[in-house]
Motif scaffolding. Structure first.
Motif, mmCIF file in Angstrom:
data_model
loop_
_atom_site.group_PDB
_atom_site.id
_atom_site.type_symbol
_atom_site.label_atom_id
_atom_site.label_comp_id
_atom_site.label_asym_id
_atom_site.label_seq_id
_atom_site.Cartn_x
_atom_site.Cartn_y
_atom_site.Cartn_z
ATOM 1 N N ARG A 361 1.001 -0.510 0.460
ATOM 2 C CA ARG A 361 0.135 0.085 -0.039
ATOM 3 C C ARG A 361 1.035 1.241 -0.038
ATOM 4 O O ARG A 361 0.416 2.400 -0.601
ATOM 5 C CB ARG A 361 -1.221 0.510 1.464
ATOM 6 N N ASP A 362 2.288 0.519 0.278
ATOM 7 C CA ASP A 362 2.734 2.709 1.190
ATOM 8 C C ASP A 362 4.164 2.959 -0.360
ATOM 9 O O ASP A 362 4.835 3.392 -0.919
ATOM 10 C CB ASP A 362 4.040 2.270 2.227
ATOM 11 N N THR A 363 3.551 1.890 -1.431
ATOM 12 C CA THR A 363 4.324 2.171 -2.850
ATOM 13 C C THR A 363 3.527 1.524 -4.374
ATOM 14 O O THR A 363 2.866 0.873 -3.987
ATOM 15 C CB THR A 363 5.687 1.084 -2.802
ATOM 16 N N THR A 364 4.223 2.020 -5.258
ATOM 17 C CA THR A 364 3.808 2.017 -6.227
ATOM 18 C C THR A 364 4.534 0.974 -7.089
ATOM 19 O O THR A 364 4.452 0.358 -8.292
ATOM 20 C CB THR A 364 3.892 2.655 -7.349
ATOM 21 N N LEU A 365 5.979 0.357 -5.995
ATOM 22 C CA LEU A 365 6.554 -0.775 -6.993
ATOM 23 C C LEU A 365 5.783 -2.748 -6.999
ATOM 24 O O LEU A 365 5.287 -2.213 -5.783
ATOM 25 C CB LEU A 365 8.469 -1.245 -5.626
ATOM 26 N N LEU A 366 6.402 -2.932 -8.056
ATOM 27 C CA LEU A 366 5.886 -4.333 -7.881
ATOM 28 C C LEU A 366 6.454 -5.450 -7.664
ATOM 29 O O LEU A 366 8.048 -4.359 -8.715
ATOM 30 C CB LEU A 366 4.562 -4.718 -9.135
ATOM 31 N N LEU A 367 7.236 -6.576 -7.710
ATOM 32 C CA LEU A 367 8.255 -7.527 -7.719
ATOM 33 C C LEU A 367 7.132 -8.266 -7.677
ATOM 34 O O LEU A 367 6.289 -9.455 -7.905
ATOM 35 C CB LEU A 367 8.951 -7.477 -6.314
ATOM 36 N N CYS A 368 7.899 -9.088 -9.036
ATOM 37 C CA CYS A 368 6.896 -10.132 -9.794
ATOM 38 C C CYS A 368 8.358 -12.081 -9.580
ATOM 39 O O CYS A 368 9.645 -11.263 -10.340
ATOM 40 C CB CYS A 368 7.323 -9.572 -11.408
ATOM 41 N N PRO A 369 7.786 -12.731 -9.128
ATOM 42 C CA PRO A 369 8.873 -14.036 -9.228
ATOM 43 C C PRO A 369 8.698 -14.295 -10.010
ATOM 44 O O PRO A 369 7.762 -14.183 -10.837
ATOM 45 C CB PRO A 369 7.713 -14.550 -7.927
ATOM 46 N N TYR A 370 10.690 -14.596 -10.633
ATOM 47 C CA TYR A 370 10.044 -15.176 -12.077
ATOM 48 C C TYR A 370 11.396 -17.327 -11.679
ATOM 49 O O TYR A 370 11.098 -17.985 -12.092
ATOM 50 C CB TYR A 370 10.835 -15.048 -12.435
#
Length: 643
Positions: A361-370
């Protein structure tokens, strides 16, 4: 391991008794009590590497990021280094109006394995298409129908040997700035001939005193010194950097294999630093009928044990994934010329990849696992048996101590999480994590308001039912009303075309049923051909096996603006302090700036296209990773041919 890719972590595989892989990283192995199941046996030719993974389509990224402010965010879109071209996968041509507007994120081996074209040792065996849920399920459109992408070994791969796949020459031809003029497969025979000629001249017998080795070494070095001058020569870049290595290189198979030994890892090192990737396998979810496929335990995993590692691809601003409805605007003063643009004032949704990424909720960052099969790990707030933790094996640990804007534009995957068992997990038990309260609330609201789409069943599901399907006439209800198109196989309708018609080169044509004489397996149909310059568009006595379906563009469930979209949530207790806004005022300011960006004048809607750095485009680029500035290839690879 020697690699030409920009992967954050090279991948070497040790293989266990089930011929499944271990990931190798250049960082320490996570210190958890893991019962070692990955043994170093190697993998045999034709063996499958890992289980079939899901792949996730991106749609028209350039179209949805036309505005200048969005283009700037899209310029730093790291997934562009990992996505695969759409022509690799059968069925992708039915997604949008143009095949080139689709590309695919391929977690697991499709993202983790590097490419060294001369050492390629695995084949891509294509994908399957299937919803995994009922077409009316609230989960329809929330997960990718593309699944079961797997790879097989083209040769015996010894324990510690690296898995090399083929990205295609175009991937490297369009990345000259990053890699230089990398040798291609056709380069090595030319380089070998040059070295052989050099050796023959070196040892030729003559009356005069033989030339000293020092002189020959100097001569060879002079040849190498031409590289900066002939910098576009891939042959020169294939040559060894020292004349003393020439004989050994030729004895070992030529310049193509000069880096083979250096790409292998010592098994002791691998055992100490490697992380096992084959603790999970694919299967149908046992937790929810709306989840589709899931990840199941491949063996017993003790409490605190590593379930699977997952490097992360970061997206600095999730706004680049926003999708808009399409609208038309007039071009200039021409009343008949229109342009299709994003409707910035209409409803929005997000690319499907959002559902496979972690946010907060505190960021627009996304982290996508591969990680291998990690995209199949489902949610349970009550029955979670696994959680995520920051991995000790990540490449850029210092990013956890930095503000997001200091690494958001970095062109490498530097972060990693590990999935760790909260309790003992038994073989065949589904791996489940808690996606977070916000995700759960959003899902419950979606379940409450969901209204199934009437009539639509994807073509790839209809085609599984052709033998028992009762076909209908256009008068009863056109199939186009349900988002699909009826097709007639060309061999059943060829008589209506002139012998020279280009339509005879097609596999099928659009058609409609006008009348039907239903009689079980012997049913016959009167058919009208809907395309092409036909001599007679009505055909009698067409059998049922002439028909199949394709999806019309933009009709599949994942295009629906009502399909569920929400990122999995990073737990508060592991969200780095450095990533948080300093205070509520900063949070509100950031939100206001984002809103201002979104409302910028939409006159700045020029489409951005990567510059092609080398004007080379040949058929050898088909079935590969997406090159920069890639072009549409007319031949569509069928599922059975996607190799």
């Amino acid at each position: 391991a020697f690699s030409f890719t920009t992967e954050a972590q090279s991948v070497t595989f040790g293989i266990n008794a089930n011929n499944t892989p271990i990931e190798k990283t250049n960082a320490p192995f996570i210190s958890v009590p893991l019962e070692r199941s990955c043994k170093n046996y190697g993998i045999s030719e034709n063996a499958t590497i890992g289980d079939g993974d899901v792949i996730i389509p991106f749609f028209e990224m350039e179209f949805h990021n036309q505005l200048k402010v969005k283009k700037e965010k899209y310029d730093a879109f790291l997934w562009d280094e990992y996505v695969w071209a759409s022509w690799v996968f059968g069925g992708a041509e039915q997604e949008t109006d143009e095949l080139e507007s689709v590309e695919f994120a391929c977690p697991g081996i499709g993202s983790a394995a590097n490419s060294y074209l001369a050492l390629k040792n695995v084949n891509d065996e294509g994908v399957s298409l299937g919803l995994g849920t009922d077409p009316g399920s609230p989960g329809a459109g929330a997960h990718s129908p593309y699944h079961n992408r797997y790879f097989t070994a083209t040769e015996d791969i010894p324990a510690g040997g690296e898995v090399w796949m083929d990205y295609g020459p175009a991937y490297f031809k369009t990345r000259v700035k990053e890699y230089g003029y990398i040798p291609l497969p056709e380069t090595y025979p030319v380089a070998d001939d040059l070295l052989i000629t050099f050796q023959e001249l070196r040892y030729i017998e003559c009356d005069s005193d033989s030339i000293s080795n020092r002189t020959w070494d100097a001569l060879y070095q002079t040849m190498l010194d031409f590289a900066p001058i002939w910098q576009t020569s891939r042959v020169l870049h294939a040559l060894p950097n020292n004349a003393s290595k020439i004989e050994d290189i030729l004895d070992d198979g030529g310049t193509a294999y000069r880096d083979y030994d250096s790409s292998r890892r010592d098994l002791k090192w691998l055992d100490e630093h490697g992380q096992c990737m084959d603790n999970i396998k694919t299967g149908m979810s046992q937790e929810s009928p709306h989840a589709g496929r899931g990840a199941l335990a491949n063996r017993f995993i003790p409490a605190g044990g590593l379930v699977t590692p997952a490097p992360l691809i970061h997206i600095g601003d999730m706004d680049v994934l926003k999708m808009y409805q399409r609208t038309k605007i007039k071009v200039g003063d021409n009343e008949e010329e229109w342009k299709v643009v994003p409707d910035m004032n209409g409803p929005t949704t997000y690319q499907l990849i959002l559902n496979y990424c972690f946010g907060h909720r505190d960021t627009t960052l996304l982290l996508c696992p591969y990680g291998l099969l990690t995209a199949l790990i489902n949610h349970s707030s009550k029955n979670a048996n696994t959680r995520i933790v920051w991995s000790d094996a990540m490449r850029r640990k210092e990013w956890l101590q930095k503000p997001i804007d200091e690494f958001a534009d970095e062109w490498l995957a530097g972060l990693q999480i590990d999935f760790v068992a909260l309790r003992d997990i038994h073989e065949d038990e589904e791996i489940l994590i808690d996606y977070g309260d916000e995700w759960e609330q959003a899902w419950q609201e979606h379940m409450r308001t969901h209204q199934p789409r009437e009539g639509y069943i994807p073509a790839f599901e209809l085609n599984k039912r052709l033998k028992e399907l009762e076909f209908r006439t256009a008068e009863e209800r056109p199939y186009s009303d349900d988002g699909v198109e009826l097709r007639c196989r060309i061999q059943h309708v060829s008589q209506c075309f002139s012998p020279r018609s280009d339509f005879l080169k097609k596999d099928s044509v659009a058609c409609a049923i006008i009348e039907k004489q239903v009689s079980g397996e012997n049913s016959k149909y009167t058919v009208k051909v809907l395309e092409g310059d036909v001599d007679d568009d009505l055909l009698l006595d067409i059998p049922a096996d002439a028909f199949f379906f394709v999806d019309l563009p933009y009709e599949r469930h994942h295009f629906s603006f009502q399909a569920f979209r929400h990122a999995m949530m990073i737990p508060d207790d592991m969200f780095p302090e450095a990533w948080k806004p300093a205070n509520d005022d900063d949070r509100e300011k950031a939100k206001a700036e984002d809103d201002e960006d979104s409302s910028d004048d939409d006159s700045e809607d020029e489409v951005f296209v990567d510059d092609e750095e080398e004007e080379e485009n040949d058929d050898s680029s088909v079935v590969k990773r997406k090159p920069k500035g890639w072009k549409h290839d007319e031949s569509i690879i069928e599922l059975s041919e996607a190799k």
